[in-house]
Scaffold this motif. Structure first.
Motif, PDB file in Angstrom:
ATOM      1  N   SER A  54       0.840  -1.195   0.000  1.00  0.00           N
ATOM      2  CA  SER A  54       0.000   0.000   0.000  1.00  0.00           C
ATOM      3  C   SER A  54       0.877   1.246   0.000  1.00  0.00           C
ATOM      4  N   GLY A  55       0.259   2.377  -0.248  1.00  0.00           N
ATOM      5  CA  GLY A  55       0.988   3.646  -0.242  1.00  0.00           C
ATOM      6  C   GLY A  55       1.559   3.966   1.116  1.00  0.00           C
ATOM      7  N   ALA A  56       0.830   3.600   2.185  1.00  0.00           N
ATOM      8  CA  ALA A  56       1.311   3.867   3.543  1.00  0.00           C
ATOM      9  C   ALA A  56       2.570   3.069   3.833  1.00  0.00           C
ATOM     10  N   LEU A  57       2.631   1.841   3.367  1.00  0.00           N
ATOM     11  CA  LEU A  57       3.825   1.016   3.575  1.00  0.00           C
ATOM     12  C   LEU A  57       5.022   1.624   2.843  1.00  0.00           C
ATOM     13  N   ALA A  58       4.815   2.122   1.653  1.00  0.00           N
ATOM     14  CA  ALA A  58       5.897   2.744   0.885  1.00  0.00           C
ATOM     15  C   ALA A  58       6.438   3.977   1.613  1.00  0.00           C
ATOM     16  N   ILE A  59       5.559   4.777   2.189  1.00  0.00           N
ATOM     17  CA  ILE A  59       5.984   5.965   2.932  1.00  0.00           C
ATOM     18  C   ILE A  59       6.802   5.569   4.153  1.00  0.00           C
ATOM     19  N   VAL A  60       6.382   4.549   4.861  1.00  0.00           N
ATOM     20  CA  VAL A  60       7.116   4.074   6.038  1.00  0.00           C
ATOM     21  C   VAL A  60       8.507   3.591   5.638  1.00  0.00           C
ATOM     22  N   VAL A  61       8.607   2.886   4.528  1.00  0.00           N
ATOM     23  CA  VAL A  61       9.902   2.392   4.060  1.00  0.00           C
ATOM     24  C   VAL A  61      10.825   3.554   3.702  1.00  0.00           C
ATOM     25  N   VAL A  62      10.329   4.563   3.011  1.00  0.00           N
ATOM     26  CA  VAL A  62      11.144   5.718   2.626  1.00  0.00           C
ATOM     27  C   VAL A  62      11.611   6.488   3.858  1.00  0.00           C
ATOM     28  N   ILE A  63      10.727   6.719   4.810  1.00  0.00           N
ATOM     29  CA  ILE A  63      11.103   7.426   6.034  1.00  0.00           C
ATOM     30  C   ILE A  63      12.142   6.626   6.816  1.00  0.00           C
ATOM     31  N   GLY A  64      11.959   5.309   6.899  1.00  0.00           N
ATOM     32  CA  GLY A  64      12.939   4.465   7.590  1.00  0.00           C
ATOM     33  C   GLY A  64      14.298   4.508   6.919  1.00  0.00           C
ATOM     34  N   TRP A  71      20.560   9.079   7.853  1.00  0.00           N
ATOM     35  CA  TRP A  71      20.850  10.192   8.756  1.00  0.00           C
ATOM     36  C   TRP A  71      21.642   9.716   9.969  1.00  0.00           C
ATOM     37  N   LEU A  72      21.253   8.589  10.536  1.00  0.00           N
ATOM     38  CA  LEU A  72      21.962   8.056  11.702  1.00  0.00           C
ATOM     39  C   LEU A  72      23.377   7.611  11.333  1.00  0.00           C
ATOM     40  N   LEU A  73      23.554   6.988  10.174  1.00  0.00           N
ATOM     41  CA  LEU A  73      24.879   6.567   9.743  1.00  0.00           C
ATOM     42  C   LEU A  73      25.784   7.750   9.426  1.00  0.00           C
TER      43      LEU A  73
END
Length: 151
Positions: free
Chosen positions: A18-28, A34-36
């Motif tokens: 779903s679109g929500a899953l894609a957004i979560v993957v991109v943010i992750g 950023w952390l690395l």
């Protein structure tokens, strides 16, 4: 009354993420990068913030113009030569001409008098700009950005 279901009226089953899953993957993914990178947008990936071999020391910016300083010793030889000639009031080298600098982009401090700045085009995108008050500026990208020549 009889209703017939034809293939045109039946929705095909939905599949895939779903679109929500894609957004979560991109943010992750963005958070992981950023952390690395040490949480510093200007640092390179996989570098440590506390790296003892890394030196962030640089001259402070000019308080009047807000531009970074460049030491005269760090200028290219041709620029340093023209700078000495300008400061001494001597003849300019061949191929260097003096003309007014209008500061149309407002990159240098705004002055009330017309003709306050003089421009010396040195070729290959190098500019030397001299102010009537003795301040000097250098650009190696044809005036898209400047550095204040100083300490």
């Amino acid at each position: 009354m009889v209703y017939r279901i034809s293939p045109e009226n039946v929705r095909p089953p939905r599949g895939g993420p779903s679109g929500a899953l894609a957004i979560v993957v991109v943010i992750g993914l963005a958070l992981g990068i950023w952390l690395l990178a040490g949480r510093d947008p200007g640092s390179s990936t996989f570098s440590s913030v506390d790296d003892p071999g890394r030196s962030d020391a640089r001259a402070p910016d000019d308080p009047v113009s807000g531009l970074p300083y460049v030491a005269p010793i760090d200028l290219p030889a041709r620029v340093a030569e023209v700078l000495r000639d300008v400061d001494a009031g001597g003849e300019l080298p061949a191929g260097v001409s003096r003309r007014p600098f209008l500061n149309g982009a407002g990159l240098l401090p705004v002055q009330r008098t017309t003709g306050y700045y003089s421009q010396y085009a040195l070729g290959a995108g190098s500019l030397l700009v001299a102010g009537a008050g003795g301040e000097r500026y250098y650009s190696d990208d044809d005036g898209a950005s400047f550095s204040r020549i100083g300490p």
